[in-house]
Write a protein that holds these residues in place. Structure first.
Motif: not given
Ligand code: GLU
Length: 315
Positions: A245-249, A255, A309, A312
């Protein structure tokens, strides 16, 4: 290797709708086999009865076909039951017995929390050298059984080095240590563990190319060890990048907005395939494309290294 003998597989677990990360691994697995002129097999990994839903299995098959990915052999909603792990338990039972007869299996009474602590110590802690269950006396085992506790079963590995050339991540080398790296092959509720089923199935189904996401790289030395123990030549492995995910998760089936239900509402198959190919590094721009159009130029050298990643706004 004789190109005709190349056999790859889709091996989804029907525990939820396929998400973007699953689709990327599936696309790469398909491109790998198709570019080598091999046979694609669909194996349904519905091993865990509590987490397997046949409605999802049917949707998984439909989602892969929707994108333009096909297979030559295996499970389909209308047949091919012999390619489902749920229908292969008798074979796992035989493998389990065989390992038992070889004196390789021992009961393990550790709780899940104890096992996790042993396998994932905090930084700076000395890693556990094994759980101690292997050296339990009969008296200790009987006492636990009398308390109604049911053990899981572990296979006892040898001290050895397992090296293999990963087709994407490069040369790999892992040390297996007897005790420390013994692993569960049957859960305490009797369900066979992923490592046992997947190793047996890959060997028994003659799989020669395993393409899957990189979060399974750590399992590979165990599977290679077990495959050899069972008399098989292990397949070649390519561990594909993880979409994060964009936050690294790590992406997961939670999701919801990036699962195939939503993705299919917002994309044509070609649009989604183009975005996946772009993310993987196979296209310079996310332009619509069919999977078959990517086959002639496919090469693992083009596939991006490291986690990918999600930009967005791309989806
Ligand atoms: N069934 C596993 C999953 O869906 C994949 C196992 C494998 O590729 O070895 O995560």
């Amino acid at each position: 290797m004789d190109r005709k003998q190349i056999r790859g597989r889709f091996a989804p677990s029907p525990s939820g709708r396929l998400h973007l990360g699953n689709m990327l691994s599936s696309l790469l697995a398909w491109l790998d086999v198709r570019s080598l002129g091999g046979t694609m097999v669909f194996r349904l990994e519905d091993l865990d009865p509590e987490r397997s839903y046949m409605d999802y299995a049917a949707l998984m098959a439909e989602d892969l076909e929707w994108l333009g990915l096909d297979w030559d052999e295996g499970w389909r909603p209308e047949g091919g039951l012999e390619y489902t792990q749920g229908a292969r338990t008798e074979q796992y039972e035989q493998v389990f017995q065989r390992l038992m007869d070889e004196g390789r299996v021992y009961p393990c009474w550790c709780s899940r929390a104890q096992r996790l602590a042993a396998s994932a110590p905090h930084p700076g802690e000395v890693r556990d050298t094994g759980c101690g269950c292997r050296t339990m006396t009969d008296g200790e085992k009987n006492a636990l059984t009398r308390k109604g506790r049911k053990p899981a079963y572990k296979v006892h590995v040898d001290d050895c080095t397992i090296g293999f050339p990963d087709g994407h991540c490069g040369p790999q080398q892992f040390q297996l240590r007897s005790g420390r790296d013994d692993f569960i092959i049957r859960r305490s509720d009797g369900v066979f563990a992923y490592q046992l089923a997947v190793s047996w199935d890959d060997g028994d189904m003659g799989i020669t190319r395993v393409v899957r996401a990189r979060d399974l790289l750590d399992s590979t030395p165990k599977q290679i060890w077990l495959l050899r123990e069972l008399g098989f030549t292990p397949p070649e492995y390519c561990h594909a990048p993880l979409l994060v995910a964009p936050d690294g998760r790590k992406m997961s089936k939670r999701d919801g907005d990036l699962n195939m239900e939503t993705l299919r509402q917002n994309h044509t198959p070609e649009q989604l395939c183009g975005k996946l190919a772009y993310l993987a590094g196979l296209l310079p721009e996310p332009v619509p494309v069919r999977p078959a159009e990517l086959v002639p130029e496919f090469s693992w050298d083009k596939v991006r290294q490291g986690d990918i990643p999600l930009p967005e706004g791309l989806f």
